[in-house]
Design an enzyme around this catalytic site. Structure first.
Site, PDB file in Angstrom:
ATOM      1  N   THR A 187       0.808  -1.216   0.000  1.00  0.00           N
ATOM      2  CA  THR A 187       0.000   0.000   0.000  1.00  0.00           C
ATOM      3  C   THR A 187       0.847   1.275   0.000  1.00  0.00           C
ATOM      4  OG1 THR A 187      -0.109  -0.137   2.411  1.00  0.00           O
ATOM      5  CG2 THR A 187      -1.957  -1.064   1.197  1.00  0.00           C
ATOM      6  N   GLY A 203       2.194  -7.073   5.505  1.00  0.00           N
ATOM      7  CA  GLY A 203       1.686  -8.407   5.858  1.00  0.00           C
ATOM      8  C   GLY A 203       2.158  -8.907   7.207  1.00  0.00           C
ATOM      9  N   TRP A 264       6.209  -1.964   5.753  1.00  0.00           N
ATOM     10  CA  TRP A 264       4.971  -1.601   5.053  1.00  0.00           C
ATOM     11  C   TRP A 264       4.789  -0.122   4.773  1.00  0.00           C
ATOM     12  CZ3 TRP A 264       1.420   1.303   7.835  1.00  0.00           C
ATOM     13  CH2 TRP A 264       1.464   1.217   9.233  1.00  0.00           C
ATOM     14  N   ASP A 324       2.594  -4.820  19.547  1.00  0.00           N
ATOM     15  CA  ASP A 324       2.432  -4.428  18.144  1.00  0.00           C
ATOM     16  C   ASP A 324       2.699  -2.937  17.967  1.00  0.00           C
ATOM     17  OD1 ASP A 324       1.920  -4.718  15.386  1.00  0.00           O
ATOM     18  OD2 ASP A 324      -0.105  -3.939  15.663  1.00  0.00           O
TER      19      ASP A 324
HETATM   20 CA    CA Z   1       1.641  -4.675  13.099  1.00  0.00          CA
END
Ligand code: CA
Ligand code: CA
Length: 592
Positions: A187, A203, A264, A324
């Site tokens: 993206t 991902g 990402w 995270d």
């Molecule tokens: Ca993550």
């Protein structure tokens, strides 16, 4: 007319024909020459084009333009709009690129358009054919394209990189970035550095292996690839180029094989040191009890030699990440007032880091959100966090481990939405959010194409009256100079200009301009849907334009827990808005 006179007539016309043909060829050559490396290197200072997402390779998002400024911003009015159309309206996170009077914008579901930058007239559109079974974690967004030569290049949700002819929209090359069936997608906007197109992979919630790739921008051919999980082999020109780090040095057993660290958001570039700065996401799975160790190079800034594809240094903001926090956020090179070659990053974990961009040494770190529970601070000597007891419990012997409350939430003190750095004020403008989460761990094993997390969560606002706050940070002191609060979470990019302005969008539909020195709201415009796009500005025919995409979506409505409930009534959309200064009726009549 006989044969000979016809011949004469023809020969008399030849010089004019040749001259005309020569002119056509010259125009065609200028157009075909397209975007060069030199133009990309100087993009941040050239005001008649926007060739890179980030307004330059370093991603400072600072424009030297000041035709529109804090004195006349009240006269900013729409110049044109463009609808993305289609039934599938989702988050629109693109940034406009502008070259040679054309604008290039991407949209949700891997779509891209070329428009006339002055009028909004559609020149061409391309809709990437997506297979069933794509696995974007966090909405079907796209964050913009890259321009090189006569190509416009963008990544797709089925993890491909597609290059189109900028004049026609026809596909020139199309390369695979990863196996979408294993959870790969893309993206972020690609970045062009010295003829190479630089990309990462998305991902991290599916146990993919993070990587940075450099391809020949003209052909798509892979030049080098550098994994961001310790133990994996890199390549250069088709040959092995050494493994990243040292096998099992910071990962137990086979856990590195599906180690995440997704790149990402792609990279920024420090031209003076020829380093790419790439943020990496969470180590996989989220359940950190399964992977004792630092888990390099997850939740880090990784500096990669742009020619050789080797890691020169790395700085890990959240070792053995339990929350995270990723750490994928953009690292922006800038020079301190004393000349120090620095770079700054507002990390999802709530700390604003200033590093020496030549070697990764930590210079300063301070919180940019009001509440950080997982660490009491960052040790400036070791560069490591002073971790508080805030890890979710080990679920080894149970179905669900002990839940803890942690702040920031995993959506971060700041998420993907890029900050901006003003060369005038010396401040970073950080779009931040105040939220926390209940988080717990669960048992998990890797299965191709399945979520690989081993965690549950619920995100909660910290305060009743606001979640979002745009904060001006002084990198020299680590102090917040001013803040601008917003009830809903901020999810769009920021841009600052020499006109003493900071532009940002909000989920309640506004595109806003603030005073760069004080944070005072100077102008706002209702775009009709939530704004999660990235602003851009350029000048054409003596007028300055400002562009923003409107269209609500992104990760918050999908993952936001209690916060998502608060913002469920925002209308979806998909529009490009372009603004310029209003010319009063009087002056336009006088001009006629
Ligand atoms: Ca993550
Ligand atoms: Ca430029």
């Amino acid at each position: 007319m006989n044969e000979s006179t016809r011949g004469m007539a023809f020969s008399r016309r030849v010089p004019a024909l040749i001259a005309g043909l020569a002119m056509t060829l010259a125009t065609a050559a200028a157009s075909a020459a397209g975007v060069t490396d030199k133009m990309i290197s100087s993009d941040a200072t050239t005001t008649d084009d926007v060739l890179t997402v980030g307004l330059g390779q370093s991603g400072q998002r600072f424009s030297p333009l000041k035709t529109i400024n804090s004195d006349n911003i009240g006269d900013l009015v729409p110049a044109w709009t463009f609808s993305f159309g289609g039934e599938k309206q989702r988050g629109q996170e693109t940034q406009a690129l502008v070259h040679d009077g054309k604008m290039f914008i991407t949209g949700s579901y891997s779509r891209i358009w070329a428009l006339d930058a002055k009028t909004g007239k559609r020149l061409w559109g391309y809709e990437h054919r997506l297979p069933d079974g794509i696995m974007p974690c966090c909405d079907v967004v796209n964050r913009g394209a890259a321009l090189y030569d006569n190509l416009v290049i963008f990544g797709t949700l089925d993890a491909r990189l597609v290059a189109l002819n900028a004049d026609t929209g026809k596909v020139v090359w199309n390369e695979q970035l990863g196996d979408y069936k294993a959870g790969y997608s893309y993206t972020a906007a690609p970045l062009i550095v010295k003829g190479k197109v630089i990309t990462g992979v998305s991902g991290g919630e599916f146990g993919i292996v993070g990587r940075v790739d450099a391809r020949d921008a003209k052909t798509g051919k892979l030049i080098w690839s550098r994994p961001t999980v310790e133990g994996h082999m890199g390549t250069l020109n088709g040959k092995d180029n050494g493994i990243s780090g040292k096998l099992n040095a910071s990962w137990p057993g086979d856990m590195w094989k599906y180690g995440g660290a997704a790149t990402w958001l792609g990279c920024t570039y420090g031209a003076d040191v020829n380093l790419l700065y790439c943020g990496t996401g969470n180590p996989a799975p989220w359940n950190a009890h399964l992977r004792p160790g630092d888990n390099l190079y997850s939740s880090s800034t990784v500096a990669i030699d742009a020619d050789k594809g080797v890691i020169k240094w790395s700085y890990q903001s959240t070792p053995n990440d339990h929350w995270d926090f990723d750490g994928v956020n953009e690292f922006i090179p800038f020079d301190m007032k004393d000349g120090t070659k620095a770079g700054a990053k507002a990390d999802r974990n709530g700390f604003f880091y200033v590093l020496d961009r030549t070697n990764g040494k930590l210079l300063n770190a301070s919180p940019f959100v009001s509440k950080v529970t997982w660490a009491t601070g960052i040790d400036l000597k070791t560069g490591r966090p002073n971790e508080a007891k805030n890890r979710p419990g080990d679920p080894a012997a149970t179905e669900k481990g002990e839940s803890v409350f942690a702040a920031p939430s995993f959506l971060g003190g700041k998420n993907w939405m890029p900050m901006a750095y003003s060369q005038d004020t010396g401040y970073f403008y950080v779009p931040s959010n105040e939220w926390g989460m209940d988080i717990w761990n669960e048992p998990i094993t890797y299965k191709k194409g399945a979520a690989y997390m081993g965690a549950g969560f619920n995100i909660k606002p910290l305060y009743d009256d606001y979640i979002g706050a745009l904060r001006a940070m002084d990198p020299a002191t680590g102090k917040v100079v001013w803040e601008y609060k917003n009830e809903a979470p901020l999810w769009g990019g920021v841009m600052t200009t020499a006109g003493n302005l900071v532009f940002l969008g909000t989920p309640d539909g506004y595109f806003k301009a603030l005073d760069a020195k004080t944070g005072a709201l100077l102008w706002k415009f209702q775009t009709g849907s939530g704004v999660v796009g990235q602003p851009a500005t350029w000048e054409q025919d003596g007028e300055q334009y400002v562009a923003i995409a409107s269209g609500w979506g992104g990760a918050v409505p999908l993952w936001g827990g209690d916060v998502a409930k608060k913002i469920k009534d925002i209308s979806q959309g998909g529009m490009m808005w372009v603004f310029k200064l209003h010319k009063s009726t009087k002056s336009s009549v006088a001009a006629k």
